[in-house]
Scaffold this active site. Sequence first.
Site, mmCIF file in Angstrom:
data_model
loop_
_atom_site.group_PDB
_atom_site.id
_atom_site.type_symbol
_atom_site.label_atom_id
_atom_site.label_comp_id
_atom_site.label_asym_id
_atom_site.label_seq_id
_atom_site.Cartn_x
_atom_site.Cartn_y
_atom_site.Cartn_z
ATOM 1 N N ASP A 7 -15.526 -15.245 -45.812
ATOM 2 C CA ASP A 7 -15.682 -15.174 -43.938
ATOM 3 C C ASP A 7 -16.220 -15.751 -43.458
ATOM 4 O OD1 ASP A 7 -15.222 -14.155 -41.748
ATOM 5 O OD2 ASP A 7 -17.385 -12.541 -41.837
ATOM 6 N N LYS A 9 -17.349 -18.958 -41.573
ATOM 7 C CA LYS A 9 -16.612 -19.602 -40.178
ATOM 8 C C LYS A 9 -17.938 -20.047 -38.833
ATOM 9 C CE LYS A 9 -18.132 -14.656 -38.629
ATOM 10 N NZ LYS A 9 -17.698 -13.096 -38.119
ATOM 11 N N ASN A 12 -21.534 -17.788 -39.878
ATOM 12 C CA ASN A 12 -22.394 -17.594 -41.313
ATOM 13 C C ASN A 12 -22.474 -19.464 -41.552
ATOM 14 O OD1 ASN A 12 -21.896 -15.544 -40.489
ATOM 15 N ND2 ASN A 12 -19.414 -15.415 -41.678
#
Length: 117
Positions: A7, A9, A12
């Site tokens: 995840d 992105k 993050n």
Amino acid sequence: MGVVHRDLKPENVLLDYKFNVKLIDFGLSNIFAKGETLSTACGSPCYAAPEMLTGQPYDPLKVDLWSAGVVLYAMCFGYLPFDNPDSSELYRIIREGVYEVPSHASEALTDLLSKIL
């Protein structure tokens, strides 16, 4: 280290006070062994690798590298390489790898993106 984030992105990716990159939110991460493939589709669609969207077994390192390439593109140009409000169209352009590099991009950046995405 045998961990896939799945995840990656901009939300993050953080910088500490020395500008070291720190990854957060490992809620969708998984541990894997060298040579192992995974098959769970997860993460944010605009950053997801094509093989993850199609439900194929995928190399964990390659899907994180793809997402890092999308983050790099967004950092350099201010928008995503793959974006469409229609999910089926978004998935199609990601599967086909259809994106445009702005004309002001350097040759080195263009080459790097073509190798990552």
